[in-house]
Design a protein around this motif. Sequence first.
Motif, PDB file in Angstrom:
ATOM      1  N   SER A  86       0.838  -1.203   0.000  1.00 57.10           N
ATOM      2  CA  SER A  86       0.000   0.000   0.000  1.00 57.10           C
ATOM      3  C   SER A  86       0.868   1.245   0.000  1.00 57.10           C
ATOM      4  CB  SER A  86      -0.887   0.021   1.251  1.00 57.10           C
ATOM      5  OG  SER A  86      -1.551  -1.206   1.424  1.00 57.10           O
ATOM      6  N   THR A  87       1.897   1.227   0.837  1.00 61.21           N
ATOM      7  CA  THR A  87       2.788   2.382   0.983  1.00 61.21           C
ATOM      8  C   THR A  87       3.528   2.711  -0.316  1.00 61.21           C
ATOM      9  OG1 THR A  87       3.077   1.774   3.298  1.00 61.21           O
ATOM     10  CG2 THR A  87       4.729   3.257   2.370  1.00 61.21           C
ATOM     11  N   GLY A  88       3.767   1.716  -1.138  1.00 66.46           N
ATOM     12  CA  GLY A  88       4.430   1.940  -2.431  1.00 66.46           C
ATOM     13  C   GLY A  88       3.476   2.468  -3.489  1.00 66.46           C
ATOM     14  N   ALA A 141       7.551  -6.772  12.149  1.00 70.71           N
ATOM     15  CA  ALA A 141       6.558  -5.775  11.765  1.00 70.71           C
ATOM     16  C   ALA A 141       6.928  -5.208  10.405  1.00 70.71           C
ATOM     17  CB  ALA A 141       6.484  -4.669  12.807  1.00 70.71           C
ATOM     18  N   ILE A 142       5.902  -4.736   9.711  1.00 67.98           N
ATOM     19  CA  ILE A 142       6.088  -4.132   8.390  1.00 67.98           C
ATOM     20  C   ILE A 142       5.385  -2.787   8.445  1.00 67.98           C
ATOM     21  CG2 ILE A 142       5.536  -4.334   5.923  1.00 67.98           C
ATOM     22  CD1 ILE A 142       5.476  -7.456   6.401  1.00 67.98           C
ATOM     23  N   GLY A 143       6.115  -1.698   8.260  1.00 66.28           N
ATOM     24  CA  GLY A 143       5.471  -0.408   8.478  1.00 66.28           C
ATOM     25  C   GLY A 143       5.910   0.701   7.554  1.00 66.28           C
ATOM     26  N   SER A 144       4.956   1.556   7.243  1.00 71.05           N
ATOM     27  CA  SER A 144       5.250   2.727   6.407  1.00 71.05           C
ATOM     28  C   SER A 144       6.093   3.752   7.161  1.00 71.05           C
ATOM     29  CB  SER A 144       3.950   3.389   5.961  1.00 71.05           C
ATOM     30  OG  SER A 144       3.236   3.895   7.084  1.00 71.05           O
ATOM     31  N   THR A 145       5.786   3.920   8.460  1.00 70.18           N
ATOM     32  CA  THR A 145       6.470   4.992   9.193  1.00 70.18           C
ATOM     33  C   THR A 145       7.913   4.631   9.537  1.00 70.18           C
ATOM     34  OG1 THR A 145       5.668   4.268  11.376  1.00 70.18           O
ATOM     35  CG2 THR A 145       4.275   5.808  10.171  1.00 70.18           C
ATOM     36  N   GLY A 183      -1.827  13.778   6.004  1.00 69.03           N
ATOM     37  CA  GLY A 183      -1.689  12.996   4.755  1.00 69.03           C
ATOM     38  C   GLY A 183      -0.535  12.019   4.899  1.00 69.03           C
ATOM     39  N   LEU A 184      -0.837  10.744   4.964  1.00 65.37           N
ATOM     40  CA  LEU A 184       0.171   9.740   5.346  1.00 65.37           C
ATOM     41  C   LEU A 184       1.375   9.681   4.411  1.00 65.37           C
ATOM     42  CD1 LEU A 184       1.167   7.318   7.041  1.00 65.37           C
ATOM     43  CD2 LEU A 184      -0.477   5.879   5.821  1.00 65.37           C
ATOM     44  N   TYR A 185       1.174   9.219   3.191  1.00 68.04           N
ATOM     45  CA  TYR A 185       2.338   8.964   2.328  1.00 68.04           C
ATOM     46  C   TYR A 185       2.989  10.277   1.869  1.00 68.04           C
ATOM     47  CZ  TYR A 185      -0.100   4.495   2.376  1.00 68.04           C
ATOM     48  OH  TYR A 185      -0.760   3.365   2.781  1.00 68.04           O
ATOM     49  N   SER A 186       2.154  11.294   1.604  1.00 67.45           N
ATOM     50  CA  SER A 186       2.719  12.579   1.171  1.00 67.45           C
ATOM     51  C   SER A 186       3.570  13.192   2.291  1.00 67.45           C
ATOM     52  CB  SER A 186       1.602  13.535   0.733  1.00 67.45           C
ATOM     53  OG  SER A 186       0.647  13.669   1.757  1.00 67.45           O
ATOM     54  N   SER A 213      -3.036  -9.423   4.984  1.00 71.10           N
ATOM     55  CA  SER A 213      -4.404  -9.242   5.470  1.00 71.10           C
ATOM     56  C   SER A 213      -4.579  -7.824   5.991  1.00 71.10           C
ATOM     57  CB  SER A 213      -4.675 -10.258   6.595  1.00 71.10           C
ATOM     58  OG  SER A 213      -5.968 -10.058   7.121  1.00 71.10           O
ATOM     59  N   ILE A 214      -5.448  -7.066   5.349  1.00 72.95           N
ATOM     60  CA  ILE A 214      -5.681  -5.669   5.718  1.00 72.95           C
ATOM     61  C   ILE A 214      -7.173  -5.376   5.543  1.00 72.95           C
ATOM     62  CG2 ILE A 214      -4.800  -4.922   3.420  1.00 72.95           C
ATOM     63  CD1 ILE A 214      -3.786  -2.323   4.981  1.00 72.95           C
ATOM     64  N   PRO A 215      -7.982  -5.930   6.483  1.00 71.34           N
ATOM     65  CA  PRO A 215      -9.441  -5.880   6.336  1.00 71.34           C
ATOM     66  C   PRO A 215     -10.009  -4.471   6.165  1.00 71.34           C
ATOM     67  CG  PRO A 215      -8.823  -7.344   8.138  1.00 71.34           C
ATOM     68  CD  PRO A 215      -7.570  -6.688   7.679  1.00 71.34           C
ATOM     69  N   VAL A 262       1.855 -14.298   7.688  1.00 73.71           N
ATOM     70  CA  VAL A 262       0.839 -13.275   7.414  1.00 73.71           C
ATOM     71  C   VAL A 262       1.316 -11.904   7.886  1.00 73.71           C
ATOM     72  CG1 VAL A 262      -0.359 -13.822   9.589  1.00 73.71           C
ATOM     73  CG2 VAL A 262      -1.606 -12.617   7.788  1.00 73.71           C
ATOM     74  N   LYS A 263       1.012 -10.912   7.074  1.00 71.87           N
ATOM     75  CA  LYS A 263       1.154  -9.522   7.504  1.00 71.87           C
ATOM     76  C   LYS A 263      -0.209  -9.126   8.017  1.00 71.87           C
ATOM     77  CE  LYS A 263       1.813  -5.118   4.974  1.00 71.87           C
ATOM     78  NZ  LYS A 263       1.386  -4.200   5.981  1.00 71.87           N
ATOM     79  N   PHE A 264      -0.275  -8.906   9.310  1.00 75.46           N
ATOM     80  CA  PHE A 264      -1.540  -8.727  10.026  1.00 75.46           C
ATOM     81  C   PHE A 264      -1.770  -7.236  10.274  1.00 75.46           C
ATOM     82  CE2 PHE A 264      -4.166  -8.578  13.844  1.00 75.46           C
ATOM     83  CZ  PHE A 264      -5.039  -9.639  13.715  1.00 75.46           C
ATOM     84  N   ALA A 313       3.322  -7.618  12.408  1.00 74.74           N
ATOM     85  CA  ALA A 313       2.370  -6.574  12.765  1.00 74.74           C
ATOM     86  C   ALA A 313       2.358  -5.529  11.658  1.00 74.74           C
ATOM     87  CB  ALA A 313       2.777  -5.922  14.079  1.00 74.74           C
ATOM     88  N   GLY A 314       1.167  -5.058  11.305  1.00 73.05           N
ATOM     89  CA  GLY A 314       1.060  -4.121  10.192  1.00 73.05           C
ATOM     90  C   GLY A 314       0.656  -2.705  10.567  1.00 73.05           C
ATOM     91  N   PHE A 315       0.277  -2.482  11.821  1.00 76.75           N
ATOM     92  CA  PHE A 315      -0.068  -1.113  12.223  1.00 76.75           C
ATOM     93  C   PHE A 315       1.019  -0.600  13.168  1.00 76.75           C
ATOM     94  CE2 PHE A 315      -4.837  -1.452  11.271  1.00 76.75           C
ATOM     95  CZ  PHE A 315      -4.812  -0.438  10.326  1.00 76.75           C
ATOM     96  N   ASP A 316       1.767   0.364  12.719  1.00 77.27           N
ATOM     97  CA  ASP A 316       2.909   0.870  13.483  1.00 77.27           C
ATOM     98  C   ASP A 316       2.477   1.458  14.830  1.00 77.27           C
ATOM     99  OD1 ASP A 316       3.583   0.372  10.891  1.00 77.27           O
ATOM    100  OD2 ASP A 316       4.320   2.385  10.447  1.00 77.27           O
ATOM    101  N   GLU A 317       1.278   2.051  14.843  1.00 76.87           N
ATOM    102  CA  GLU A 317       0.786   2.704  16.058  1.00 76.87           C
ATOM    103  C   GLU A 317       0.323   1.691  17.105  1.00 76.87           C
ATOM    104  OE1 GLU A 317      -0.136   2.780  12.976  1.00 76.87           O
ATOM    105  OE2 GLU A 317      -2.135   3.569  12.626  1.00 76.87           O
ATOM    106  N   MET A 318       0.277   0.395  16.722  1.00 73.90           N
ATOM    107  CA  MET A 318      -0.148  -0.658  17.650  1.00 73.90           C
ATOM    108  C   MET A 318       0.965  -1.685  17.839  1.00 73.90           C
ATOM    109  SD  MET A 318      -3.977  -1.124  16.105  1.00 73.90           S
ATOM    110  CE  MET A 318      -4.742   0.335  15.373  1.00 73.90           C
TER     111      MET A 318
HETATM  112  O1  MN9 Z   1       1.842  -1.638   5.828  1.00 72.16           O
HETATM  113  C1  MN9 Z   1       0.972   0.285   6.732  1.00 72.16           C
HETATM  114  N1  MN9 Z   1      -0.359   0.242   6.219  1.00 72.16           N
HETATM  115  C2  MN9 Z   1      -0.804   1.096   5.310  1.00 72.16           C
HETATM  116  C3  MN9 Z   1       1.534  -1.076   6.795  1.00 72.16           C
HETATM  117  O2  MN9 Z   1      -0.137   2.020   4.889  1.00 72.16           O
HETATM  118  C4  MN9 Z   1      -2.185   0.864   4.789  1.00 72.16           C
HETATM  119  C5  MN9 Z   1       1.100   0.877   8.123  1.00 72.16           C
HETATM  120  O3  MN9 Z   1       2.452   1.048   8.355  1.00 72.16           O
HETATM  121  C6  MN9 Z   1       0.358   2.197   8.290  1.00 72.16           C
HETATM  122  O4  MN9 Z   1       0.682   3.057   7.222  1.00 72.16           O
HETATM  123  C7  MN9 Z   1       0.720   2.913   9.585  1.00 72.16           C
HETATM  124  C8  MN9 Z   1      -0.102   4.171   9.769  1.00 72.16           C
HETATM  125  O5  MN9 Z   1      -1.451   3.852  10.017  1.00 72.16           O
HETATM  126  O6  MN9 Z   1       0.559   2.061  10.663  1.00 72.16           O
END
Ligand code: MN9
Length: 295
Positions: free
Chosen positions: A49-51, A206-210, A251-254, A139-141, A165-167, A189-194
């Motif tokens: 998604s981040t790409g 974990a796999i994260g955008s941030t 705005g997340l990615y920007s 998995s990203i419901p 699985v990437k959860f 884990a897929g949510f960096d904030e959790m």
């Molecule tokens: O891949 C990312 N998911 C999406 C994981 O970008 C949809 C996360 O790293 C989130 O960007 C991040 C911010 O909600 O936890």
Amino acid sequence: MKHADMKGLYSALLTSFDAEGKINEQGLREIIRHNIDKMKIDGLYVGGSTGENFMLSTEEKKEIFRITKDEVKDQVKLIAQVGSINVYESVELAQYATELGYDAISAVTPFYYKFSFEEIKAYYETIINSVDNKLIIYSIPFLTGVNMSVEQFAELFVNPKIIGVKFTAADFYLLERMRKAFPEHLIYAGFDEMMLSASVLGVDGAIGSTFNVNGPRARAIFELANEGKIQEAREIQHITNDLITDILSNGLYSSLKEILELQGIHAGYCRKPMASSTEAQKAQAKVIYNKYLAN
Ligand code: MN9
């Protein structure tokens, strides 16, 4: 743990685009180097998604896989996200990434249409049986609308090539049930904030955008949690979530791209229809950078 060498922290790799929406190869290479050299990540998750993957053509997805492997060589682990509701494209991408030497492939659950579980299972079998590689379910419901049960994951995991699985979900009851049921599978884990909550439950990574900008804090949270130093990990998750909350509202990615630009990395524009930062958002990204990341 059968695939222990794949454990760890992976940045979900951003893609640099120029103003016309074309891939900026040099910018992409700079983002990759920053992740390896400065963020000290264990691997990259490419084409997620981040790409901005789901807005790209097959050729563009391949170009990103190729440039990334060329820049990384064997310095860190590489996972290629090949999922698409065009399963023939997924197969083509899985084969391409496997030939390039990617350590694993990953595929998002097929989305948009309401596919049955049998259809989802056939999709994964088609992809993984087309290559000599391993697969990680994505998995990203909240974005796909696809919720799978422990029993359904178990059915997919019957195939020994489906290794994890990437959860990306906030369902910690399900995560705990999955950890108990699948001690030999990789759970990221897929949510960096959790991340702290997921780490306490024993995820393998974990796999994260941030992580593209906040890699060292992510590392600290994960390691402290694994050492049982929960209070210290909590402090770092608090700062991290102040940062993530500010990024999400700008705005997340920007914003991630602007924060990299402030460090001289040509992370560039977003791909339409995703909007790039306005002047006001750029200014706010600078405030965020100075507050949490500059030192
Ligand atoms: O891949 C990312 N998911 C999406 C994981 O970008 C949809 C996360 O790293 C989130 O960007 C991040 C911010 O909600 O936890």
